[in-house]
Design a protein around this motif. Structure first.
Motif, PDB file in Angstrom:
ATOM      1  N   GLN A   1     -25.355  31.033  37.804  1.00  0.00           N
ATOM      2  CA  GLN A   1     -25.369  31.477  38.690  1.00  0.00           C
ATOM      3  C   GLN A   1     -27.256  32.014  38.893  1.00  0.00           C
ATOM      4  OE1 GLN A   1     -24.063  35.358  37.959  1.00  0.00           O
ATOM      5  NE2 GLN A   1     -22.111  35.377  39.696  1.00  0.00           N
TER       6      GLN A   1
ATOM      7  N   MET B   1     -19.381  22.428  37.859  1.00  0.00           N
ATOM      8  CA  MET B   1     -19.151  23.808  37.778  1.00  0.00           C
ATOM      9  C   MET B   1     -20.705  23.970  38.998  1.00  0.00           C
ATOM     10  SD  MET B   1     -18.315  26.013  35.109  1.00  0.00           S
ATOM     11  CE  MET B   1     -18.135  27.662  36.119  1.00  0.00           C
ATOM     12  N   VAL B   2     -21.360  23.462  37.912  1.00  0.00           N
ATOM     13  CA  VAL B   2     -22.796  23.485  39.310  1.00  0.00           C
ATOM     14  C   VAL B   2     -23.453  22.149  39.967  1.00  0.00           C
ATOM     15  CG1 VAL B   2     -23.258  26.216  37.971  1.00  0.00           C
ATOM     16  CG2 VAL B   2     -24.787  22.720  37.292  1.00  0.00           C
TER      17      VAL B   2
ATOM     18  N   THR C   1     -14.426  40.262  31.052  1.00  0.00           N
ATOM     19  CA  THR C   1     -15.654  39.228  31.206  1.00  0.00           C
ATOM     20  C   THR C   1     -15.646  37.686  30.438  1.00  0.00           C
ATOM     21  OG1 THR C   1     -17.015  42.026  31.203  1.00  0.00           O
ATOM     22  CG2 THR C   1     -18.380  39.552  30.904  1.00  0.00           C
ATOM     23  N   LEU C   2     -15.549  38.189  29.255  1.00  0.00           N
ATOM     24  CA  LEU C   2     -16.062  36.621  28.375  1.00  0.00           C
ATOM     25  C   LEU C   2     -14.554  35.866  28.968  1.00  0.00           C
ATOM     26  CD1 LEU C   2     -17.377  35.890  25.465  1.00  0.00           C
ATOM     27  CD2 LEU C   2     -15.690  37.270  24.759  1.00  0.00           C
ATOM     28  N   LEU C   3     -13.611  35.961  29.642  1.00  0.00           N
ATOM     29  CA  LEU C   3     -12.867  35.009  29.515  1.00  0.00           C
ATOM     30  C   LEU C   3     -12.849  34.322  31.195  1.00  0.00           C
ATOM     31  CD1 LEU C   3      -9.157  36.762  29.432  1.00  0.00           C
ATOM     32  CD2 LEU C   3     -10.581  34.576  28.591  1.00  0.00           C
TER      33      LEU C   3
ATOM     34  N   SER D   1     -16.585  34.506  31.350  1.00  0.00           N
ATOM     35  CA  SER D   1     -17.316  33.012  31.563  1.00  0.00           C
ATOM     36  C   SER D   1     -17.510  31.307  30.889  1.00  0.00           C
ATOM     37  CB  SER D   1     -18.224  33.908  30.931  1.00  0.00           C
ATOM     38  OG  SER D   1     -18.656  35.862  31.114  1.00  0.00           O
ATOM     39  N   VAL D   2     -16.734  31.892  30.355  1.00  0.00           N
ATOM     40  CA  VAL D   2     -16.521  30.013  30.393  1.00  0.00           C
ATOM     41  C   VAL D   2     -15.824  29.373  31.330  1.00  0.00           C
ATOM     42  CG1 VAL D   2     -14.399  29.186  28.684  1.00  0.00           C
ATOM     43  CG2 VAL D   2     -14.362  30.910  28.016  1.00  0.00           C
TER      44      VAL D   2
ATOM     45  N   GLN E   1     -25.042  32.806  29.791  1.00  0.00           N
ATOM     46  CA  GLN E   1     -25.048  31.748  30.240  1.00  0.00           C
ATOM     47  C   GLN E   1     -24.006  31.732  31.779  1.00  0.00           C
ATOM     48  OE1 GLN E   1     -23.243  28.073  28.011  1.00  0.00           O
ATOM     49  NE2 GLN E   1     -21.698  28.308  29.498  1.00  0.00           N
ATOM     50  N   ALA E   2     -23.095  31.941  31.818  1.00  0.00           N
ATOM     51  CA  ALA E   2     -22.350  31.993  32.892  1.00  0.00           C
ATOM     52  C   ALA E   2     -23.829  32.559  34.346  1.00  0.00           C
ATOM     53  CB  ALA E   2     -21.416  33.231  33.436  1.00  0.00           C
ATOM     54  N   GLN E   3     -24.529  33.638  33.897  1.00  0.00           N
ATOM     55  CA  GLN E   3     -25.609  34.799  34.386  1.00  0.00           C
ATOM     56  C   GLN E   3     -26.449  33.551  35.225  1.00  0.00           C
ATOM     57  OE1 GLN E   3     -27.406  38.419  32.346  1.00  0.00           O
ATOM     58  NE2 GLN E   3     -24.828  39.024  32.009  1.00  0.00           N
TER      59      GLN E   3
ATOM     60  N   ARG F   1     -27.825  28.782  40.564  1.00  0.00           N
ATOM     61  CA  ARG F   1     -28.163  27.825  41.775  1.00  0.00           C
ATOM     62  C   ARG F   1     -28.373  29.536  42.958  1.00  0.00           C
ATOM     63  NH1 ARG F   1     -21.047  27.293  42.843  1.00  0.00           N
ATOM     64  NH2 ARG F   1     -22.134  29.616  42.642  1.00  0.00           N
TER      65      ARG F   1
ATOM     66  N   ILE G   1     -20.703  42.218  34.320  1.00  0.00           N
ATOM     67  CA  ILE G   1     -22.019  42.551  33.544  1.00  0.00           C
ATOM     68  C   ILE G   1     -22.481  42.309  33.353  1.00  0.00           C
ATOM     69  CG2 ILE G   1     -19.592  43.755  32.013  1.00  0.00           C
ATOM     70  CD1 ILE G   1     -20.608  41.683  30.054  1.00  0.00           C
ATOM     71  N   SER G   2     -23.767  42.934  33.610  1.00  0.00           N
ATOM     72  CA  SER G   2     -25.280  42.345  33.883  1.00  0.00           C
ATOM     73  C   SER G   2     -25.705  42.232  32.141  1.00  0.00           C
ATOM     74  CB  SER G   2     -25.755  43.295  34.585  1.00  0.00           C
ATOM     75  OG  SER G   2     -26.079  43.984  33.972  1.00  0.00           O
TER      76      SER G   2
ATOM     77  N   LEU H   1      -9.092  27.030  28.464  1.00  0.00           N
ATOM     78  CA  LEU H   1      -8.684  27.726  28.119  1.00  0.00           C
ATOM     79  C   LEU H   1      -7.186  28.048  28.807  1.00  0.00           C
ATOM     80  CD1 LEU H   1     -10.319  30.460  26.712  1.00  0.00           C
ATOM     81  CD2 LEU H   1     -11.057  30.975  29.042  1.00  0.00           C
TER      82      LEU H   1
ATOM     83  N   VAL I   1     -22.290  32.698  26.193  1.00  0.00           N
ATOM     84  CA  VAL I   1     -21.453  32.347  27.480  1.00  0.00           C
ATOM     85  C   VAL I   1     -21.920  33.327  28.676  1.00  0.00           C
ATOM     86  CG1 VAL I   1     -20.071  30.739  27.248  1.00  0.00           C
ATOM     87  CG2 VAL I   1     -19.396  33.642  26.236  1.00  0.00           C
ATOM     88  N   THR I   2     -21.479  34.346  27.997  1.00  0.00           N
ATOM     89  CA  THR I   2     -21.595  36.264  29.384  1.00  0.00           C
ATOM     90  C   THR I   2     -23.355  35.749  30.027  1.00  0.00           C
ATOM     91  OG1 THR I   2     -22.568  37.960  27.666  1.00  0.00           O
ATOM     92  CG2 THR I   2     -20.000  37.704  28.494  1.00  0.00           C
TER      93      THR I   2
ATOM     94  N   GLU J   1     -15.516  26.984  39.250  1.00  0.00           N
ATOM     95  CA  GLU J   1     -16.616  27.395  39.892  1.00  0.00           C
ATOM     96  C   GLU J   1     -16.994  28.973  39.806  1.00  0.00           C
ATOM     97  OE1 GLU J   1     -17.282  27.978  43.432  1.00  0.00           O
ATOM     98  OE2 GLU J   1     -16.655  25.810  43.534  1.00  0.00           O
ATOM     99  N   ILE J   2     -18.409  29.213  39.434  1.00  0.00           N
ATOM    100  CA  ILE J   2     -19.297  30.158  38.316  1.00  0.00           C
ATOM    101  C   ILE J   2     -18.190  30.739  39.166  1.00  0.00           C
ATOM    102  CG2 ILE J   2     -21.572  30.714  37.923  1.00  0.00           C
ATOM    103  CD1 ILE J   2     -22.773  28.073  38.814  1.00  0.00           C
ATOM    104  N   ARG J   3     -18.274  32.030  38.485  1.00  0.00           N
ATOM    105  CA  ARG J   3     -17.616  33.334  39.121  1.00  0.00           C
ATOM    106  C   ARG J   3     -18.721  34.526  38.617  1.00  0.00           C
ATOM    107  NH1 ARG J   3     -11.470  33.808  36.669  1.00  0.00           N
ATOM    108  NH2 ARG J   3     -12.231  32.781  35.189  1.00  0.00           N
ATOM    109  N   ASP J   4     -18.358  35.312  39.366  1.00  0.00           N
ATOM    110  CA  ASP J   4     -19.333  36.174  39.656  1.00  0.00           C
ATOM    111  C   ASP J   4     -18.673  37.289  38.690  1.00  0.00           C
ATOM    112  OD1 ASP J   4     -21.056  36.304  42.131  1.00  0.00           O
ATOM    113  OD2 ASP J   4     -20.216  36.232  43.369  1.00  0.00           O
ATOM    114  N   ILE J   5     -20.246  37.253  37.568  1.00  0.00           N
ATOM    115  CA  ILE J   5     -19.978  38.208  35.959  1.00  0.00           C
ATOM    116  C   ILE J   5     -20.052  39.693  36.706  1.00  0.00           C
ATOM    117  CG2 ILE J   5     -20.859  38.213  33.970  1.00  0.00           C
ATOM    118  CD1 ILE J   5     -19.028  36.059  35.117  1.00  0.00           C
TER     119      ILE J   5
END
Lengths: 312, 319, 296
Positions: B194, B219-220, A247-249, A251-252, B189-191, B197, A264-265, B260, B186-187, A258-262
Motif C-alpha cells: 500500500q 495487484m500492484v 484482517t488476515l483474510l 491481507s492475502v 506485506q499488505a501495508q 503504491r 489494522i496497523s 483463497l 502478510v498483514t 486490489e490492494i485493500r485497505d488494511i
C-alpha cells in the motif's frame, strides 16, 4: 475421546530471556479426530513452531499436557515414549537442514526403521524404495546425498522419512514456504493424496492462509501464543469472527485483486512484553474497555466455531 | 520520450570455474514513466540478476551485454564514476532482507541522509529535515525521536519502511524493489505494498518490482514480465495478462497458486526448477517441464509472437 | 487430478551405485590437485621415516673425519656435515622425529581438545563456563615459554617434548570442538533425529560426531606442522631433542653457522622442512574442501 488421535490440554511454553519470560505458547487446548487435517495459521512470533515442538514432545511444556492416542507424551515411561514416537512424526520447514547431511537419501529414509529395529537390511531397502515411489522421488537418487537434490525433492525425501514408521499423525511445520510456487503445489497435492490413500491425520502449520485452506479440514488462527479462532475451514473463511482473522483474510494477495485497505496497523508485538488482556487489542479496530483488562477465552459461539474475542 | 528505462537483449553471464552460467540470456522490456513493472519468476529465473545488472551490482566475473537505456543513455557504456552518480540517486533499490541491508552500527537517520550527502544534494541540516519528513511519509510514527535510533530497535516492517525512505529521499526516477515483502508477514506485506503504491502515485516514481508472487504482481503493477530460466516467456499489461495468459509456464504458475476460497484443484508444473548450469542457448528453457512440448521446442528458440503492441509471448504454440 | 511425479517415467535405466560418505569425501578431495600431491608426499615421508633408517648404511652417530663438509656426491647424496656425518641420514632421522612429535602432539591435542570441548559444549551451563575460562587462560599464556618450562621440568626426551607441545596447544582445539558441538546440537536434523525417536547417545554417535569430524581433522592437519615448528624452535635454542639425536631445528641451526661456505648444510634440512610444512598445509586445504558440501 477414544477417536481423538491428539488431545492438547492448556499447554504453555515460556522461555527465559534474561529475567523475563518469553511466552511463546500461552495456553492452547484442542483435540484432533482421526483422519482429520488441522491447519494452524499464524505470523512469525505467533508461537506456531513452538506449539509443533510441544505436540511432538521435543520440548517440555511449562504447563499443560499433550495426549497422543490417550497417553500423555510427557508422563509416559521411556519405552512408551519410544512406542509413541512411531505414531507421530514431523516434517520441517527447511528440508536441507533437517535431512542428515552425511547420509544418502536411502539411508535418510531408512534411519527411522533402523532406529526402531524394524525389518532386515534387505526388507528395509525395499520399504525405502517403496516410500520413494510413494512420494515421487526417482529411485536413482537412492545413493545421492541431500545437497545433490533440489529443494522440492529434498522435501519429498523428508516426507518419505516421516512416513517410514507409518505414523498416525504428522506435523508439518511450514513445509512449503521455502519452495517455489510450482514445486509447492506438487507437495500440497502429495499431502492430499497421502490423506486420501491412507488414514493419516496431519497438522499443517503455515503463514499462508491460502495454502492452509487447500490442505486442511479445520483451521486454527494463532496470535501471540494463543488460538484466537478455531473452526472448520469453510466456516472460518466464509464467516471469520475474530478481527484478526478478518484482517488476515483481507491481507492475502489475490490474483487480479486490489490492494485493500488494511484496518489494522502495526505488527505483532513481542511475546516478551505481551499486551495486557486480549493480545490483539493494541491493533484491534473494535477494541472495547474490557479488552485491555481481561484475556478472552476460546469459546464455542456457533457449532464447531470457536473464537476468543469479547465481541461475542 | 516514451520509456524511462528500456532493456534490450540483456545478457548476464557468469564466468565461473565450472563453466559459464547464463543467468540472464537475452531479455528486452520497456518501462514507461510513472508505471510499475513486475518481473515474476521462480528461483533460477534470473529475475534478480536482471535488475542487479541495471544497478551494476554484480561480481567482476559477470559479463553484461546488450543495452540498458535509461532516459535514452546506455548505462552499460558508463564508467564506474558515472554509474555511481546514477545509483542511489536517480535509480534506487530496496532488497528482500531489510536487516542485512541496513548498517547495524549507524543510526537510522544518518543512514537515510546518506544518499543526499553523497550526491551533494543538500546541506546536513536540510538533509536532516528531509529525512524526518521522509520517515513520516513512509509511516514511521514520532519520526524525530526514531531518527536517532539504531536498526535493531525497529521491527521487520518498520525496517523495510526505513529502506523505502532511504531509497526515495533523493527522489529517484526509478525504484527497484527486489522481493520487498517476501520476508514480512502478510498483514505487514499488505501495508508495505500500500505504501509503495501511495508514494508512487504521489511522486510519479517508476517502479520495477521483482517478485515470485504472481498475486502481488497483478495487484500492484501495470505491466508484467514473466521470466523462466534466464529468459522472458511472456510480457503483457496486467489487464491483458489476466484476461489472456498464453504461455504454458504462465498457465502453470496460475494453476499452482492457491487462491483463497476458490476451491480450485492445483495442477502443479511437473519436474524441478531449472539448473542454472544447464541452461542452453538453443531451445525453450521451459521445454523440459512443458506439458505441451513439441519436438522443435528443444531445438529452436521460441519465436517472438506479438499479440498487441504490449502483449508478447515466446512460444511455438502460437505460430 | 494429474499426478506429476517428475521424471520417474522418463528414466527407466537406473543402477544403484554404491557410494559411501568417504567415497564422496575422496571425490571432492581429488579435485584439489595440490592436496592430492601433498597427500602422496606425506605418505612418502612416512615411508621414508620408517624405511630410511633401516636401509641407510650410515647412522647419525657415525662420524667420519675423512669426509668433513662434503658437498653432495655418490656416497653421500646430500653431503656431510662438520662431523663428517651423512646429511641425508641426519635428515631422515630428523624427519622421523618431526613426524613423531607432529603426530604425537596432534594426538595429545585432539584428545584433550575433544574431551574438554565436547564436555563444555554438550553440558553447557556452569561446567561450560569454568572449562572455557580455563581454556581462555591457556590461550593467554605464551605457549613457547610454557613449552620451555615444561621441557625443563619434564626433561628432554622425544616423548616429553611431544607431550609438552600437546599440553600447551589444545586450547584452540577445545574451542573449535565446543563450537562444533554447539552448532550441530541445535541443527534441525538433530531435532529431526529426536522426533524419529533416537536416544541422546545415538544422536551424539550417529549425527553429532560424524558431522564434527571435518573441522577437527582440518584443524589437526594445520596443527601438526605447527607442532613440528615448535619442536624446531626448541631445538634452535638448544632445548629440543637431546643431541646427538638429530632434529630439523638443530640441523638448521647448525647449518646456519656454515651457511656461506657450505650452503648445502642448511639448504637440505631447511628445504625438507619447508616442503613438509607446505605439504601438510596443502593437505589441510584439500581436507577443508572435501568436508565442504558446496565443493562439487
Amino acid at each position: 475421546m477414544a477417536q481423538n488421535i491428539l488431545q492438547v490440554e492448556n499447554v504453555k511454553k515460556y522461555f527465559k530471556v534474561g529475567k523475563k519470560d518469553l511466552k511463546a505458547v500461552d495456553g492452547v487446548s484442542f483435540a484432533l479426530e482421526k483422519h482429520k487435517s488441522l491447519g494452524i495459521v499464524g505470523e512469525s512470533g505467533s508461537g506456531k513452531s513452538t506449539l509443533a515442538r510441544l505436540i511432538l514432545g521435543l520440548i517440555p511444556p511449562t504447563e499443560g499436557d499433550v495426549y497422543l492416542l490417550g497417553k500423555s507424551i510427557f508422563k509416559a515411561s521411556k519405552n512408551e515414549v519410544k512406542q509413541l514416537r512411531r505414531e507421530i512424526q514431523m516434517v520441517f520447514q527447511n528440508p536441507y537442514l533437517s535431512l542428515f547431511p552425511h547420509m544418502t537419501i536411502g539411508s535418510n529414509i531408512e534411519e527411522p526403521l533402523r532406529l526402531h529395529n524394524i525389518g532386515t537390511k534387505k526388507t528395509r531397502k525395499s520399504i525405502v524404495l517403496n516410500l520413494m515411489e510413494q512420494v515421487g522421488v526417482p529411485p536413482q537418487y537412492y545413493n545421492s546425498f541431500p545437497h545433490e537434490l533440489s529443494g522440492g525433492q529434498q522435501q519429498r525425501v523428508a516426507i518419505a522419512r516421516a512416513l517410514a514408521l507409518e505414523p498416525q499423525l504428522i506435523v508439518f511445520d511450514e513445509p512449503v514456504s521455502s519452495l517455489d510456487v510450482s514445486i509447492q503445489a506438487q507437495i500440497l497435492n502429495l499431502l492430499l493424496e497421502l490423506k486420501r490413500k491412507t488414514d493419516l491425520s496431519y497438522i499443517f502449520i503455515a503463514h499462508d492462509l491460502a495454502v492452509v485452506e487447500y490442505v486442511s479440514d479445520l483451521i486454527a488462527v494463532m496470535y501471540l501464543g494463543v488460538f484466537v479462532e478455531f473452526a472448520s475451514t469453510e466456516e472460518l473463511l466464509n464467516e471469520p469472527l475474530h478481527p484478526y482473522t478478518q484482517t488476515l483474510l483481507k491481507s492475502v494477495p489475490v490474483i487480479g485483486g486490489e490492494i485493500r485497505d488494511i484496518t489494522i496497523s502495526g505488527e505483532i508485538p513481542s511475546p516478551i512484553n505481551p499486551p495486557s488482556g486480549c493480545p490483539f487489542h493494541p491493533r484491534c479496530p473494535y477494541k472495547k474497555e474490557i479488552c485491555e483488562i481481561e484475556k478472552p477465552i476460546l469459546k464455542e459461539v456457533k457449532p464447531e466455531h470457536n473464537v476468543a474475542c469479547h465481541l461475542y | 520520450m516514451e520509456y524511462l528505462l528500456e532493456v534490450k537483449d540483456l545478457k548476464t553471464h557468469f564466468y565461473t570455474k565450472k563453466g559459464v552460467i547464463k543467468a540472464v540470456n537475452g531479455i528486452s522490456y520497456g518501462l514507461k514513466r510513472g508505471q510499475t513493472l513486475s518481473i515474476v519468476g521462480e528461483s533460477g529465473s534470473g529475475k534478480s540478476v536482471s535488475v542487479l545488472s541495471i544497478m551494476r551490482l554484480l561480481p567482476t566475473y559477470a559479463k553484461v551485454n546488450g543495452k540498458i537505456l535509461f532516459e535514452g543513455n546506455n548505462l552499460l557504456s558508463y564508467d564506474d564514476r558515472k554509474i555511481k552518480r546514477i545509483r542511489g540517486n536517480r535509480i534506487s533499490m530496496i532488497f528482500q532482507d531489510p536487516m542485512s541491508s541496513l548498517n547495524p552500527t549507524v543510526k537510522i537517520g544518518q543512514q537515510i541522509m546518506e544518499p543526499l550527502l553523497w550526491h551533494h544534494k543538500a546541506s546536513k541540516r536540510e538533509a536532516r529535515q528531509k529525512a524526518i519528513q521522509m520517515l513520516t511519509e513512509v509511516g514511521i510514527p514520532s519520526a524525530k525521536e526514531r531518527f536517532d535510533q539504531y536498526p535493531f530497535e525497529f521491527s521487520g516492517g518498520m525496517r523495510q519502511r526505513v529502506m523505502i525512505a532511504m531509497a526515495l529521499i533523493s527522489e529517484p526516477e526509478l525504484l527497484i524493489a527486489d522481493e520487498p515483502t517476501t520476508s514480512l508477514d502478510v498483514t505487514v506485506q499488505a501495508q508495505i505494498l500500500q505504501l509503495i503504491r501511495k508514494i508512487q502515485e504521489k511522486r510519479g516514481t517508476s517502479v520495477i518490482l521483482i517478485t515470485h508472487n504472481l498475486a502481488v504482481a497483478t495487484m500492484v503493477s501495470d505491466y508484467i514480465v514473466v521470466m523462466y530460466g534466464g529468459r522472458i516467456v511472456e510480457k503483457a499489461t496486467t489487464e491483458e495478462f489476466l484476461k489472456n495468459p498464453l504461455h504454458p509456464y504462465t498457465f502453470g504458475l496460475l494453476n499452482s497458486t492457491p487462491v483463497l476460497k476458490s476451491r480450485k484443484t492445483l495442477s502443479p508444473i511437473p519436474g524441478q526448477p531449472p539448473d542454472l548450469r544447464e541452461l542452453e542457448d538453443i531451445g525453450c528453457p521451459f521445454a523440459k517441464r512443458c506439458p505441451k512440448k513439441m519436438p522443435r521446442c528443444e531445438k529452436e528458440n521460441p519465436p517472438e509472437i506479438n499479440l498487441s503492441n504490449t502483449h508478447t509471448v515466446y512460444c511455438w504454440l502460437y505460430t | 487430478m494429474v499426478e506429476n511425479y517428475n521424471d520417474v517415467k522418463t528414466i527407466n535405466t537406473f543402477e544403484i551405485k554404491e557410494r559411501s560418505y568417504f567415497s564422496i569425501l575422496w571425490g571432492r578431495f581429488k579435485k584439489n590437485k595440490m592436496a592430492v600431491i601433498s597427500l602422496y608426499f606425506i605418505i612418502f615421508l612416512i615411508v621414508v621415516a620408517i624405511v630410511g633408517p633401516l636401509v641407510s648404511p650410515y647412522h647419525y652417530t657415525m662420524m667420519d673425519y675423512t669426509a668433513l663438509y662434503q658437498t653432495p656426491n655418490a656416497k653421500h647424496w646430500m653431503g656431510t656435515d662438520d662431523g663428517g656425518r651423512d646429511l641425508a641420514t641426519l635428515i631422515v632421522y630428523g624427519l622421523r622425529n618431526a613426524l613423531i612429535v607432529g603426530f604425537g602432539a596432534g594426538l595429545v591435542e585432539v584428545f584433550i581438545g575433544i574431551l574438554i570441548g565436547a564436555i563444555a559444549g554438550y553440558l553447557g551451563g556452569q561446567v561450560d563456563n569454568i572449562l572455557m575460562r580455563f581454556v581462555d587462560i591457556m590461550f593467554a599464556l605464551p605457549s613457547f615459554l610454557l613449552n620451555l618450562v615444561l621441557v625443563v621440568v619434564l626433561g628432554r626426551s622425544l616423548f616429553t617434548i611431544l607431550l609438552a607441545i600437546g599440553l600447551t596447544s589444545w586450547a584452540g582445539m577445545a574451542r573449535l570442538v565446543r563450537g562444533q558441538v554447539l552448532t550441530v546440537k541445535q541443527l534441525e536434523y538433530i531435532e529431526a533425529a529426536k522426533a524419529l525417536g533416537a536416544s541422546n547417545l545415538t544422536i551424539i554417535l550417529r549425527y553429532v560426531i560424524p558431522n564434527s569430524v571435518g573441522p577437527i581433522a582440518v584443524a589437526l592437519s594445520f596443527n601438526i606442522p605447527g607442532a613440528m615448528m615448535m619442536e624446531s624452535g626448541l631445538s634452535l635454542i638448544g632445548l629440543g631433542v637431546m643431541p646427538p639425536m638429530p632434529s630439523w631445528g638443530g640441523l638448521i641451526s647448525q647449518g646456519s653457522r656454515w651457511m656461506l661456505s657450505y650452503p648445502h648444510m642448511i639448504l637440505f634440512p631447511a628445504g625438507a622442512f619447508a616442503l613438509t610444512i607446505l605439504a601438510f598445509t596443502f593437505f589441510g586445504d584439500g581436507l577443508r574442501d572435501a568436508f565442504d558440501p558446496k565443493t562439487e
